[in-house]
Design a protein around this motif. Structure first.
Motif, PDB file in Angstrom:
ATOM      1  N   ASP A   1       0.841  -1.189   0.000  1.00 37.11           N
ATOM      2  CA  ASP A   1       0.000   0.000   0.000  1.00 37.11           C
ATOM      3  C   ASP A   1       0.889   1.256   0.000  1.00 37.11           C
ATOM      4  OD1 ASP A   1      -1.766   2.014   0.474  1.00 37.11           O
ATOM      5  OD2 ASP A   1      -2.780   1.026   2.149  1.00 37.11           O
TER       6      ASP A   1
ATOM      7  N   ARG B   1       0.273   4.121   0.601  1.00 35.25           N
ATOM      8  CA  ARG B   1      -0.041   5.028   1.710  1.00 35.25           C
ATOM      9  C   ARG B   1       0.837   4.755   2.922  1.00 35.25           C
ATOM     10  NH1 ARG B   1      -6.386   4.210   1.129  1.00 35.25           N
ATOM     11  NH2 ARG B   1      -5.537   2.139   0.883  1.00 35.25           N
ATOM     12  N   LEU B   2       1.350   3.497   3.011  1.00 34.69           N
ATOM     13  CA  LEU B   2       2.257   3.193   4.117  1.00 34.69           C
ATOM     14  C   LEU B   2       3.547   3.979   3.969  1.00 34.69           C
ATOM     15  CD1 LEU B   2       1.804  -0.668   4.431  1.00 34.69           C
ATOM     16  CD2 LEU B   2       0.876   1.116   5.903  1.00 34.69           C
TER      17      LEU B   2
ATOM     18  N   GLU C   1       3.764   6.853   2.397  1.00 31.19           N
ATOM     19  CA  GLU C   1       3.376   8.231   2.728  1.00 31.19           C
ATOM     20  C   GLU C   1       3.357   8.424   4.243  1.00 31.19           C
ATOM     21  OE1 GLU C   1      -0.349   9.327   1.044  1.00 31.19           O
ATOM     22  OE2 GLU C   1       0.525   9.916  -0.868  1.00 31.19           O
ATOM     23  N   ALA C   2       2.796   7.425   4.938  1.00 27.78           N
ATOM     24  CA  ALA C   2       2.711   7.516   6.397  1.00 27.78           C
ATOM     25  C   ALA C   2       4.115   7.580   7.002  1.00 27.78           C
ATOM     26  CB  ALA C   2       1.943   6.327   6.960  1.00 27.78           C
ATOM     27  N   ALA C   3       5.036   6.800   6.462  1.00 28.87           N
ATOM     28  CA  ALA C   3       6.414   6.829   6.969  1.00 28.87           C
ATOM     29  C   ALA C   3       7.014   8.219   6.773  1.00 28.87           C
ATOM     30  CB  ALA C   3       7.255   5.771   6.263  1.00 28.87           C
ATOM     31  N   GLY C   4       6.755   8.809   5.601  1.00 26.45           N
ATOM     32  CA  GLY C   4       7.255  10.158   5.334  1.00 26.45           C
ATOM     33  C   GLY C   4       6.636  11.158   6.292  1.00 26.45           C
TER      34      GLY C   4
ATOM     35  N   THR D   1      15.008   6.188   4.418  1.00 23.22           N
ATOM     36  CA  THR D   1      14.610   5.501   5.654  1.00 23.22           C
ATOM     37  C   THR D   1      13.260   4.810   5.462  1.00 23.22           C
ATOM     38  OG1 THR D   1      15.683   7.299   6.811  1.00 23.22           O
ATOM     39  CG2 THR D   1      14.387   5.788   8.144  1.00 23.22           C
TER      40      THR D   1
ATOM     41  N   ARG E   1      12.828   0.973   6.274  1.00 18.51           N
ATOM     42  CA  ARG E   1      12.005   0.574   7.416  1.00 18.51           C
ATOM     43  C   ARG E   1      10.631   0.045   7.035  1.00 18.51           C
ATOM     44  NH1 ARG E   1      14.958  -0.023  12.027  1.00 18.51           N
ATOM     45  NH2 ARG E   1      16.634   1.508  11.959  1.00 18.51           N
ATOM     46  N   VAL E   2      10.151   0.413   5.854  1.00 20.59           N
ATOM     47  CA  VAL E   2       8.784   0.022   5.501  1.00 20.59           C
ATOM     48  C   VAL E   2       8.749  -0.797   4.209  1.00 20.59           C
ATOM     49  CG1 VAL E   2       6.468   0.850   4.939  1.00 20.59           C
ATOM     50  CG2 VAL E   2       7.803   2.000   6.716  1.00 20.59           C
TER      51      VAL E   2
ATOM     52  N   PRO F   1      11.150  -4.186   4.294  1.00 21.63           N
ATOM     53  CA  PRO F   1      10.647  -5.264   5.162  1.00 21.63           C
ATOM     54  C   PRO F   1       9.349  -5.882   4.637  1.00 21.63           C
ATOM     55  CG  PRO F   1      11.229  -3.366   6.487  1.00 21.63           C
ATOM     56  CD  PRO F   1      11.400  -2.947   5.059  1.00 21.63           C
ATOM     57  N   LEU F   2       8.494  -5.029   4.048  1.00 19.96           N
ATOM     58  CA  LEU F   2       7.218  -5.556   3.574  1.00 19.96           C
ATOM     59  C   LEU F   2       7.373  -6.340   2.279  1.00 19.96           C
ATOM     60  CD1 LEU F   2       4.803  -2.640   4.469  1.00 19.96           C
ATOM     61  CD2 LEU F   2       4.837  -4.928   5.436  1.00 19.96           C
TER      62      LEU F   2
ATOM     63  N   GLU G   1       5.879 -14.563   9.680  1.00 21.30           N
ATOM     64  CA  GLU G   1       5.704 -13.517  10.692  1.00 21.30           C
ATOM     65  C   GLU G   1       5.390 -12.165  10.051  1.00 21.30           C
ATOM     66  OE1 GLU G   1       6.917 -12.927  14.345  1.00 21.30           O
ATOM     67  OE2 GLU G   1       5.703 -14.747  14.383  1.00 21.30           O
ATOM     68  N   LEU G   2       5.612 -12.099   8.723  1.00 25.54           N
ATOM     69  CA  LEU G   2       5.623 -10.778   8.104  1.00 25.54           C
ATOM     70  C   LEU G   2       4.245 -10.179   7.896  1.00 25.54           C
ATOM     71  CD1 LEU G   2       8.511 -11.246   5.579  1.00 25.54           C
ATOM     72  CD2 LEU G   2       8.438  -9.708   7.537  1.00 25.54           C
ATOM     73  N   VAL G   3       3.271 -11.036   7.658  1.00 23.30           N
ATOM     74  CA  VAL G   3       1.979 -10.458   7.287  1.00 23.30           C
ATOM     75  C   VAL G   3       1.042 -10.359   8.496  1.00 23.30           C
ATOM     76  CG1 VAL G   3       0.067 -10.594   5.689  1.00 23.30           C
ATOM     77  CG2 VAL G   3       2.310 -11.436   5.024  1.00 23.30           C
TER      78      VAL G   3
END
Lengths: 307, 376
Positions: free
Chosen positions: A202, A204-205, A207-210, A218, A222-223, A226-227, A305-307
């Motif tokens: 997504d 938007r994730l 965007e949320a990190a930003g 970063t 970080r997002v 890993p995803l 573990e990831l999802v």
């Protein structure tokens, strides 16, 4: 599990009470798949394992004598090729990840309406035979070709030859050529799972990190990355496993025996030397090592573990 | 990161996408510490406005500042602004604690543990720190999203329809919760919503947006009692609007002729350039009386009508009344004493206070802002 007990304990299906017959249905539905696995995986695997325990000679014939000595013999004779296989496959997988990740990322996030075209381009090489494409690299990497000329001019060849990957004046018939061939041939298997997991992400994730003070780099570390790990795991496995057993690239782009991989040896033992027990012992060894590596890797990556 | 605090200011901000203007020359001041709502139908430019403040969109022209700091060209990750996203956008691979700690860790703040724990207590999720987002209910996820943004003590907290995904009951509860949190922390909240009730119950100030422009700004009471455009009159609650013409503007009271009926309206409540107006009154301000009783209509506005339909709502009854010129208006009467004669076909007189009347410019569509069934 209880259903399994029913099946095991039940007599002929016709005499079984209706409830038991119903509990058979899942197994009937599974039957085609299980049969397929039995015929094309279990039987060949057992044959291979038993062949690895044969002794004798081509002239006198091979018989099952539980000759476990085939294994130490195979390991001591071909340790070098086994090691080389995992080294080359590892290098090719790393290169494919380095090339494939940015490519998959671009297709997933930046390609816009070109997305499908680019995806087709990734798959397009499959329409040509594996052998033909590998032979084409022989021309690309040929001694008087543009690639070698430029690599030589830029001094890359000289540097790589120090590490032993190339000769100072040529790429063909060196380890680099084999690794290049492996990388090229298995790249789509890296790109497609990576693309699938990135495309699902997504935006938007990010965007949320930003929004939460993560710089673009970063946010990626970080997002996004890993995803996308499930894709990385799937891609590296799909690249590493066939690359480790490959026997075409070492033969066509490398120079035997200097670049021989375990696949090359197995190919030669089965089809030319006809030492079936030794070939089978090597095959089983390759299988066991790959499965253990994969198991350790998947456990470490902990994809569930990831999802 | 900039640590600006102060009023949020948008100065002549315009945003164009290809050939559409999403936000049109918007100027706006949001007072520090206030709960500000941007209210409007979908596509009115409210979310684009929010995204420009967050830095996720760049204004085509105009400036945005917080206090004395211009943040128009500041990267989103350097702005003292945090967002609660409509979809929450919680990081699925991190647990609740790490989700909330994300912003603090990026800024290398000390005592992350204490701050995150405190914030989780504020949103009443203290026991959930080690759960993953997908293990939480919608309402809990929503609270995590709020905590994740608030823990950074932003100059402005942006909320992009944060309650849209919740069911009605939970939404009411979260509205009160958000209002409580805002009062507790005293941070400026800018809340984007298309739910007029949500905007009115929570916000100190509401800006009603339509077609990329602000129709009217004011307190919820102010907007409801003194609508200046037909859009506001119809979008915020309901209004009865009839066409009329100002025939006299004498002193404090203007007289409007509506189909031969002379109705009064305070001149300060006339928002029209010319004489042609839409005359309006809210349904609950109108009294309905049986015409046969000959009710006293002196000193207030009155028109005759016939009851078309009545629906009993519980706390009130809504009557649809047909006026002599075949227009239907709505009257909402509290169920204190219900007159049993008020059934369809009954001749009635509608009366209301002149002070409750408003007049809007007739150049606007009379049904602008009416929620249509198709949109629901």
């Amino acid at each position: 599990m209880s259903a399994l007990a029913h099946v095991g304990g039940a007599g002929p299906a016709a005499q079984a009470p209706p409830t038991r017959r119903r509990s058979l249905l899942p197994y009937l539905l599974l039957a085609p798949g299980l049969l397929w696995l039995a015929v094309f995986f279990v039987v060949p695997a057992l044959t291979l394992v038993s062949t690895s325990l044969f002794s004798g000679s081509l002239e006198a014939g091979y018989v099952l004598t539980w000759e476990f000595g085939n294994y130490p013999l195979a390991w001591s004779q071909y340790a070098e090729q086994l090691g080389r296989s995992f080294l080359y496959a590892g290098l090719a997988t790393a290169l494919a990840l380095l090339i494939g990740y940015p490519l998959a990322y671009t297709i997933a996030f930046k390609a816009g309406r070109w997305r499908n075209v680019l995806l087709i381009l990734v798959i397009a090489p499959f329409y040509t035979s594996f052998l033909i494409r590998t032979l084409a690299w022989k021309i690309i990497l040929s001694d008087n070709g543009a690639v070698v000329e430029w690599l030589e001019r830029l001094g890359v060849l000289q540097v790589l030859s120090v590490v032993g990957l190339t000769a100072p004046d040529r790429v063909l018939a060196t380890p680099l050529a084999v690794v290049t061939g492996l990388t090229y041939n298995f790249l789509p298997f890296m790109v497609l799972p990576l693309y699938a997991s990135l495309e699902r992400l997504d935006p938007r994730l990010v965007e949320a990190a930003g929004d939460l003070y993560a710089s673009p780099f970063t946010a990626f570390r970080r997002v996004t990355f890993p995803l996308s790990l499930p894709g990385v795991v799937a891609g590296t496995l799909l690249t590493f496993i066939p690359a480790a057993g490959d026997y075409i690239n070492a033969q066509l782009l490398g120079s035997l025996p200097a670049t021989a991989m375990v696949g090359t040896v197995i190919d030669a033992l089965f089809l030319r030397v006809r030492d079936y027990p030794l070939a089978a012992a090597l095959s089983v060894t390759l299988m066991v090592v790959v499965v253990s590596l994969v198991a350790a890797y998947v456990r470490r990556a902990g994809t569930e573990e990831l999802v | 990161m900039t640590t600006a605090t102060g009023d949020l200011r948008l100065l002549r901000v315009t945003k164009r996408f290809a050939d559409t203007v999403a936000v049109d020359d918007l100027t706006l001041t949001v007072q520090q510490g206030s709960f500000f709502a941007l209210l409007g139908p979908s596509g009115c430019g409210k979310t684009t406005t929010l995204r420009m403040v967050a830095g996720l969109e760049e204004p085509t022209t105009g400036r945005i500042s917080i206090g004395d700091t211009d943040i128009t060209d500041t990267k989103p990750y350097r702005r003292p602004v945090n967002t609660v996203f409509q979809s929450y956008a919680l990081f699925p691979h991190l647990d609740i604690f790490e989700n909330v700690a994300f912003g603090l860790r990026r800024r290398k703040v000390r005592d992350v543990d204490t701050q995150v724990t405190q914030m989780l207590e504020l949103v009443e999720l203290a026991g959930y720190a080690r759960r993953k987002p997908h293990q939480l209910s919608g309402g809990q996820q929503q609270r995590v999203a709020v905590a994740r943004a608030l823990v950074n003590h932003p100059g402005v907290l942006l909320l992009d329809e944060p309650l849209g995904a919740l069911d009605l009951k939970l939404r009411r509860q979260m509205q009160r919760e958000l209002k409580r949190i805002q009062t507790d922390v005293g941070i400026t909240f800018v809340h984007v919503t298309h739910d007029q009730e949500e905007a009115m119950t929570m916000a100190d100030t509401v800006a009603v947006m339509n077609h990329g422009r602000i129709e009217q700004i004011g307190s919820p009471v102010d907007l409801y009692e003194h609508p200046a455009t037909t859009f506001v009159a119809n979008f915020l609650g309901q209004s009865n609007l009839v066409d009329g013409r100002v025939v006299d503007r004498d002193g404090d009271l203007a007289v409007v002729d509506v189909q031969g009926h002379r109705l009064g309206v305070p001149t300060e409540r006339v928002h029209a350039a010319g004489d042609a107006v839409h005359l309006g009154v809210r349904p609950e301000k109108v009294a309905i009386q049986v015409a046969a009783d000959g009710p006293d209509t002196s000193g207030c506005n009155s028109v005759p009508g016939v009851v078309l339909d009545s629906s009993f709502i519980g706390v009130s009854t809504e009557y649809l009344v047909r006026l002599p010129w075949a227009q239907t208006v709505s009257v909402v009467a509290q169920n204190i004493t219900r007159d049993p004669r008020l059934v369809p076909g009954c001749d009635v007189v509608l009366t209301w206070d002149r002070g409750h009347t408003f007049a809007l410019d007739a150049a606007q569509a009379i049904d602008d802002g009416v929620e249509r069934l198709a949109a629901v």
